[in-house]
Write a protein that holds these residues in place. Structure first.
Motif, PDB file in Angstrom:
ATOM      1  N   HIS A  58     -11.255  12.359  -4.862  1.00 33.83           N
ATOM      2  CA  HIS A  58     -10.142  13.051  -3.905  1.00 33.83           C
ATOM      3  C   HIS A  58     -10.111  12.647  -2.723  1.00 33.83           C
ATOM      4  O   HIS A  58     -10.969  11.956  -2.076  1.00 33.83           O
ATOM      5  CB  HIS A  58     -10.559  14.617  -3.848  1.00 33.83           C
ATOM      6  CG  HIS A  58     -10.387  15.347  -5.150  1.00 33.83           C
ATOM      7  ND1 HIS A  58     -11.154  15.556  -6.151  1.00 33.83           N
ATOM      8  CD2 HIS A  58      -9.115  15.748  -5.777  1.00 33.83           C
ATOM      9  CE1 HIS A  58     -10.744  16.200  -7.100  1.00 33.83           C
ATOM     10  NE2 HIS A  58      -9.456  16.337  -7.070  1.00 33.83           N
ATOM     11  N   LEU A  59      -8.973  13.031  -1.863  1.00 35.60           N
ATOM     12  CA  LEU A  59      -8.693  12.596  -0.575  1.00 35.60           C
ATOM     13  C   LEU A  59      -8.812  13.518   0.586  1.00 35.60           C
ATOM     14  O   LEU A  59      -8.678  14.879   0.084  1.00 35.60           O
ATOM     15  CB  LEU A  59      -7.243  12.301  -0.446  1.00 35.60           C
ATOM     16  CG  LEU A  59      -6.830  10.784  -1.187  1.00 35.60           C
ATOM     17  CD1 LEU A  59      -5.423  10.473  -1.110  1.00 35.60           C
ATOM     18  CD2 LEU A  59      -7.704   9.546  -0.626  1.00 35.60           C
ATOM     19  N   ALA A 104      -3.724   1.196   0.795  1.00 41.08           N
ATOM     20  CA  ALA A 104      -4.799   0.703   1.270  1.00 41.08           C
ATOM     21  C   ALA A 104      -5.622   0.133   0.006  1.00 41.08           C
ATOM     22  O   ALA A 104      -6.279  -0.974   0.319  1.00 41.08           O
ATOM     23  CB  ALA A 104      -5.775   1.969   2.047  1.00 41.08           C
ATOM     24  N   GLY A 105      -5.463   0.686  -1.101  1.00 41.47           N
ATOM     25  CA  GLY A 105      -6.477   0.301  -2.244  1.00 41.47           C
ATOM     26  C   GLY A 105      -5.697  -1.013  -2.672  1.00 41.47           C
ATOM     27  O   GLY A 105      -6.423  -2.050  -2.882  1.00 41.47           O
ATOM     28  N   ILE A 164      -7.770   8.985   6.840  1.00 42.49           N
ATOM     29  CA  ILE A 164      -7.879   9.581   5.535  1.00 42.49           C
ATOM     30  C   ILE A 164      -9.150   9.001   5.014  1.00 42.49           C
ATOM     31  O   ILE A 164      -9.443   7.832   4.899  1.00 42.49           O
ATOM     32  CB  ILE A 164      -6.670   9.061   4.848  1.00 42.49           C
ATOM     33  CG1 ILE A 164      -5.300   9.720   5.584  1.00 42.49           C
ATOM     34  CG2 ILE A 164      -6.748   9.398   3.222  1.00 42.49           C
ATOM     35  CD1 ILE A 164      -4.133   8.867   5.183  1.00 42.49           C
ATOM     36  N   ARG A 165      -9.863   9.984   4.355  1.00 44.30           N
ATOM     37  CA  ARG A 165     -11.037   9.620   3.569  1.00 44.30           C
ATOM     38  C   ARG A 165     -11.091   9.645   2.146  1.00 44.30           C
ATOM     39  O   ARG A 165     -10.599  10.737   1.486  1.00 44.30           O
ATOM     40  CB  ARG A 165     -12.284  10.321   4.285  1.00 44.30           C
ATOM     41  CG  ARG A 165     -12.523  10.074   5.843  1.00 44.30           C
ATOM     42  CD  ARG A 165     -13.701  11.026   6.071  1.00 44.30           C
ATOM     43  NE  ARG A 165     -13.145  12.409   6.350  1.00 44.30           N
ATOM     44  CZ  ARG A 165     -13.666  13.488   5.482  1.00 44.30           C
ATOM     45  NH1 ARG A 165     -14.773  13.241   4.826  1.00 44.30           N
ATOM     46  NH2 ARG A 165     -13.204  14.615   5.650  1.00 44.30           N
ATOM     47  N   ALA A 201     -12.559   4.932   4.777  1.00 46.71           N
ATOM     48  CA  ALA A 201     -11.539   5.646   5.286  1.00 46.71           C
ATOM     49  C   ALA A 201     -10.509   4.579   5.911  1.00 46.71           C
ATOM     50  O   ALA A 201     -10.727   3.568   6.221  1.00 46.71           O
ATOM     51  CB  ALA A 201     -12.385   6.178   6.494  1.00 46.71           C
ATOM     52  N   ILE A 202      -9.472   5.186   6.194  1.00 50.91           N
ATOM     53  CA  ILE A 202      -8.415   4.464   6.913  1.00 50.91           C
ATOM     54  C   ILE A 202      -7.793   5.260   7.799  1.00 50.91           C
ATOM     55  O   ILE A 202      -7.831   6.578   8.050  1.00 50.91           O
ATOM     56  CB  ILE A 202      -7.276   3.911   5.808  1.00 50.91           C
ATOM     57  CG1 ILE A 202      -6.539   5.320   5.204  1.00 50.91           C
ATOM     58  CG2 ILE A 202      -7.784   3.029   4.671  1.00 50.91           C
ATOM     59  CD1 ILE A 202      -5.603   4.803   4.076  1.00 50.91           C
ATOM     60  N   ASN A 203      -7.088   4.553   8.720  1.00 54.45           N
ATOM     61  CA  ASN A 203      -6.267   5.104   9.831  1.00 54.45           C
ATOM     62  C   ASN A 203      -4.731   5.001   9.757  1.00 54.45           C
ATOM     63  O   ASN A 203      -4.502   3.775   9.427  1.00 54.45           O
ATOM     64  CB  ASN A 203      -6.639   4.895  11.383  1.00 54.45           C
ATOM     65  CG  ASN A 203      -7.982   5.529  11.498  1.00 54.45           C
ATOM     66  OD1 ASN A 203      -8.361   6.524  11.351  1.00 54.45           O
ATOM     67  ND2 ASN A 203      -8.652   4.812  12.605  1.00 54.45           N
ATOM     68  N   VAL A 204      -3.926   6.094   9.813  1.00 51.64           N
ATOM     69  CA  VAL A 204      -2.382   5.886   9.530  1.00 51.64           C
ATOM     70  C   VAL A 204      -1.841   6.464  10.607  1.00 51.64           C
ATOM     71  O   VAL A 204      -1.942   7.685  11.067  1.00 51.64           O
ATOM     72  CB  VAL A 204      -2.139   6.484   8.132  1.00 51.64           C
ATOM     73  CG1 VAL A 204      -0.638   6.432   7.980  1.00 51.64           C
ATOM     74  CG2 VAL A 204      -2.945   5.896   7.120  1.00 51.64           C
ATOM     75  N   THR A 205      -0.873   5.963  11.183  1.00 51.70           N
ATOM     76  CA  THR A 205       0.116   6.310  12.226  1.00 51.70           C
ATOM     77  C   THR A 205       0.994   7.186  11.389  1.00 51.70           C
ATOM     78  O   THR A 205       1.725   6.812  10.501  1.00 51.70           O
ATOM     79  CB  THR A 205       0.926   5.209  12.726  1.00 51.70           C
ATOM     80  OG1 THR A 205       0.073   4.202  13.419  1.00 51.70           O
ATOM     81  CG2 THR A 205       1.741   5.703  13.761  1.00 51.70           C
ATOM     82  N   ILE A 206       1.221   8.317  11.982  1.00 54.93           N
ATOM     83  CA  ILE A 206       2.116   9.466  11.611  1.00 54.93           C
ATOM     84  C   ILE A 206       3.635   9.049  12.137  1.00 54.93           C
ATOM     85  O   ILE A 206       3.747   8.652  13.175  1.00 54.93           O
ATOM     86  CB  ILE A 206       1.716  10.898  12.100  1.00 54.93           C
ATOM     87  CG1 ILE A 206       0.420  11.285  11.637  1.00 54.93           C
ATOM     88  CG2 ILE A 206       2.855  11.949  11.460  1.00 54.93           C
ATOM     89  CD1 ILE A 206       0.020  12.587  12.296  1.00 54.93           C
TER      90      ILE A 206
END
Length: 97
Positions: free
Chosen positions: A47-48, A86-87, A40-41, A13-18
């Motif tokens: 799939h995401l 992220a990848g 996002i997981r 999982a990652i956290n992303v600022t909108i």
């Protein structure tokens, strides 16, 4: 760890600022929130999945509540781009520091 036993990774999982132009508001329990972060997981099937989080528009900390991400092409693009980035970052890791 032997080379034939792959580690059991239970979550990615990652956290992303909108970005500000893509932010939106939503209401929960009669309180309006501005959504500023995506979680996002990567699901086991590849799939995401994404949830949005934010803060009350009236100020204060509010509660940690997830919101559905609207079906908007620009948000879907942000999610896909963030997952790809992220990848790249994960694959370029330099081990423990």
């Amino acid at each position: 760890m032997s080379s034939d036993a792959a580690p059991d990774v239970s979550a990615l999982a990652i956290n992303v600022t909108i970005p500000e132009p893509l932010r939106w508001t939503d209401t929960r329990r009669d309180e309006q929130f501005i959504l500023t972060t995506l979680n996002i997981r990567l699901l086991p099937d590849g799939h995401l999945a994404a949830k949005a989080y934010g803060r009350p528009t009236g100020g204060g900390r509010g509660t940690y509540v997830s919101f559905r991400v609207p079906d908007r092409p620009e948000l879907a693009a942000l999610i896909a781009e963030a997952a790809s980035r992220a990848g790249e970052l994960w694959s370029a890791h330099r081990g423990l520091g």
